[in-house]
Motif scaffolding. Structure first.
Motif, short mmCIF file in Angstrom:
data_model
loop_
_atom_site.label_atom_id
_atom_site.label_comp_id
_atom_site.label_asym_id
_atom_site.label_seq_id
_atom_site.Cartn_x
_atom_site.Cartn_y
_atom_site.Cartn_z
N ALA A 107 0.84 -1.20 0.00
CA ALA A 107 0.00 0.00 0.00
C ALA A 107 0.87 1.25 0.00
CB ALA A 107 -0.93 -0.02 1.21
N ALA A 108 1.94 1.23 0.82
CA ALA A 108 2.83 2.40 0.89
C ALA A 108 3.47 2.67 -0.48
CB ALA A 108 3.89 2.19 1.96
N ASN A 109 3.90 1.62 -1.16
CA ASN A 109 4.50 1.79 -2.49
C ASN A 109 3.52 2.40 -3.48
OD1 ASN A 109 6.91 0.76 -1.62
ND2 ASN A 109 6.58 -1.31 -2.43
N MET A 110 2.26 1.99 -3.38
CA MET A 110 1.25 2.52 -4.31
C MET A 110 0.91 3.97 -3.95
SD MET A 110 -1.34 -0.64 -4.90
CE MET A 110 -0.76 -2.19 -5.52
N GLU A 111 0.73 4.22 -2.66
CA GLU A 111 0.38 5.58 -2.22
C GLU A 111 1.48 6.57 -2.64
OE1 GLU A 111 -2.44 6.61 -0.63
OE2 GLU A 111 -3.35 4.70 0.02
N LYS A 112 2.73 6.10 -2.57
CA LYS A 112 3.87 6.94 -2.97
C LYS A 112 3.73 7.39 -4.43
CE LYS A 112 7.78 4.78 -2.58
NZ LYS A 112 8.58 3.79 -1.85
N ASP A 113 3.10 6.53 -5.24
CA ASP A 113 2.88 6.87 -6.66
C ASP A 113 1.53 7.55 -6.88
OD1 ASP A 113 5.32 5.83 -7.28
OD2 ASP A 113 4.57 3.90 -8.00
N ASP A 158 1.37 -9.04 -10.61
CA ASP A 158 2.04 -10.33 -10.82
C ASP A 158 3.55 -10.19 -10.54
OD1 ASP A 158 0.14 -12.26 -11.44
OD2 ASP A 158 -0.01 -11.63 -13.53
N PRO A 159 4.23 -11.30 -10.23
CA PRO A 159 5.68 -11.24 -10.04
C PRO A 159 6.33 -10.58 -11.26
CG PRO A 159 4.87 -13.40 -9.41
CD PRO A 159 3.70 -12.66 -10.00
N GLY A 160 7.24 -9.66 -11.00
CA GLY A 160 7.89 -8.93 -12.11
C GLY A 160 7.24 -7.58 -12.34
N GLN A 161 6.00 -7.40 -11.87
CA GLN A 161 5.34 -6.10 -12.03
C GLN A 161 5.68 -5.19 -10.84
OE1 GLN A 161 4.18 -5.53 -15.01
NE2 GLN A 161 4.67 -7.68 -15.40
N LYS A 162 5.38 -3.92 -11.02
CA LYS A 162 5.90 -2.90 -10.11
C LYS A 162 5.55 -3.11 -8.63
CE LYS A 162 6.73 1.95 -9.55
NZ LYS A 162 6.39 3.31 -9.87
N TYR A 163 4.33 -3.54 -8.33
CA TYR A 163 3.93 -3.54 -6.93
C TYR A 163 3.96 -4.94 -6.29
CZ TYR A 163 2.74 1.18 -8.11
OH TYR A 163 2.82 2.48 -8.54
N TYR A 164 4.45 -5.92 -7.03
CA TYR A 164 4.52 -7.27 -6.44
C TYR A 164 5.55 -7.31 -5.32
CZ TYR A 164 5.49 -12.20 -5.80
OH TYR A 164 5.67 -13.44 -5.24
#
Ligand code: AMP
Ligand code: FE
Ligand code: FE
Ligand code: ZN
Length: 282
Positions: A107-113, A158-164
């Motif tokens: 969630a923190a990684n997404m909120e940062k974006d 998915d694995p390899g994508q930004k928020y995995y």
């Protein structure tokens, strides 16, 4: 004969329907028996069994666990577990705490974006559930950042994508052991999903066999007759009983229908359940 479905998710994990509604729907579909197999959570088991008694349909207490295997994830189903078993509850608590930390970081990684996932609201809406990537996927669709849950996985989760982010897993041996301790039988879920060739699949099956795994899910959404026959022959070779399940998630995976799958390929009779019950854990 379409009499059973041994793999489905309720809103105790990432399905859309309550355990009671899942049982009622199975009854409406004319099934004789189902198993509820939520991810890392048995909070729906007793509720589903109670509803099954009311509706006159057999409900088997189940669970689906992610296991770490060669840097990736394979899934282990459990059937007939005691939902009050102390070791089981302790292990699941540990898994949920680990998931909680991962959810916070995702969630923190997404909120940062600038993506307003609002984890607090997600937790409030699903207070008794296992929260995971599927809930983030639904939220990304709500925010207009993905067209569907599947699309959200492909693009972000998915694995390899930004928020995995990878979470912690039990090993196959640990999972089999604690399923047995809780009085259940362990079944390797949906083998085709691991995209292994025959040689690598056999290595996985040997490892499962040595760990005491009891069965293998050979009838599953999207598996054609040829592939189902291939899995059944492997099950016979390794001494696994066979199970059948759609992996129904209600409206959260609308293409998958209970006791049907995608094109009717999930079809199984009650005798599979007798085989599970007759099987002696070694
Ligand atoms: P998690 O345990 O939080 O990592 O989420 C894993 C769950 O997400 C799986 O058990 C599936 O139900 C779902 N899932 C994983 N990959 C995908 C995908 N590519 N498309 C749709 N659902 C997926
Ligand atoms: Fe799921
Ligand atoms: Fe699975
Ligand atoms: Zn599943």
């Amino acid at each position: 004969m379409r009499e059973i479905d041994l793999h489905m998710h309720t809103d105790i994990s990432d399905g859309s329907e309550s355990p009671e509604n899942a049982v009622r729907y199975a009854k409406y579909k004319g099934l004789k028996a189902i198993a509820i197999t939520d991810h890392d959570n048995v909070a729906g088991v007793k509720r589903a069994i109670e509803e099954g008694k009311k509706q006159g349909i057999e409900v088997i207490g189940g669970l689906e666990l992610g296991c770490g295997y060669e840097g990736r994830e394979v899934h282990m189903l459990a059937y007939g577990i005691d939902p009050d078993n102390e070791k089981l509850l302790k292990t699941l608590k540990w898994i949920l705490e680990d998931r909680d930390l991962r959810n916070e970081r995702m969630a923190a990684n997404m909120e940062k974006d600038g993506i307003r996932v609002n984890l607090a609201e997600m937790k409030r809406l699903h207070s008794n559930s296992t929260i995971g990537r599927p809930h983030f996927a639904v939220r990304l669709v709500e925010l207009g950042l993905a067209e569907s849950v599947q699309d959200a996985f492909n693009r972000y989760l998915d694995p390899g994508q930004k928020y995995y982010l990878r979470r912690s897993f039990l090993t196959i041996e640990e999972a089999a052991e604690f399923i047995h301790e809780a009085g259940g039988k362990a079944v390797l879920a949906h083998p085709r999903q691991y995209r292994m060739n025959d040689e690598r699949l056999r290595i996985l099956l040997s490892r499962c066999k040595a760990a005491g795994v009891d069965g293998m899910e050979c009838i599953y959404s999207g598996y054609d007759d040829e592939y189902k026959d291939y899995l059944k022959s492997l099950a016979a070779e390794f001494g696994f009983f066979i199970t059948a399940g759609s992996d129904w998630h209600g409206k959260n995976k609308p293409h998958i229908e209970m006791a049907w799958g995608l094109n009717g390929e999930v079809e199984a009779g009650y005798e599979l359940i007798r085989n599970i019950k007759d099987h002696e854990t070694k």
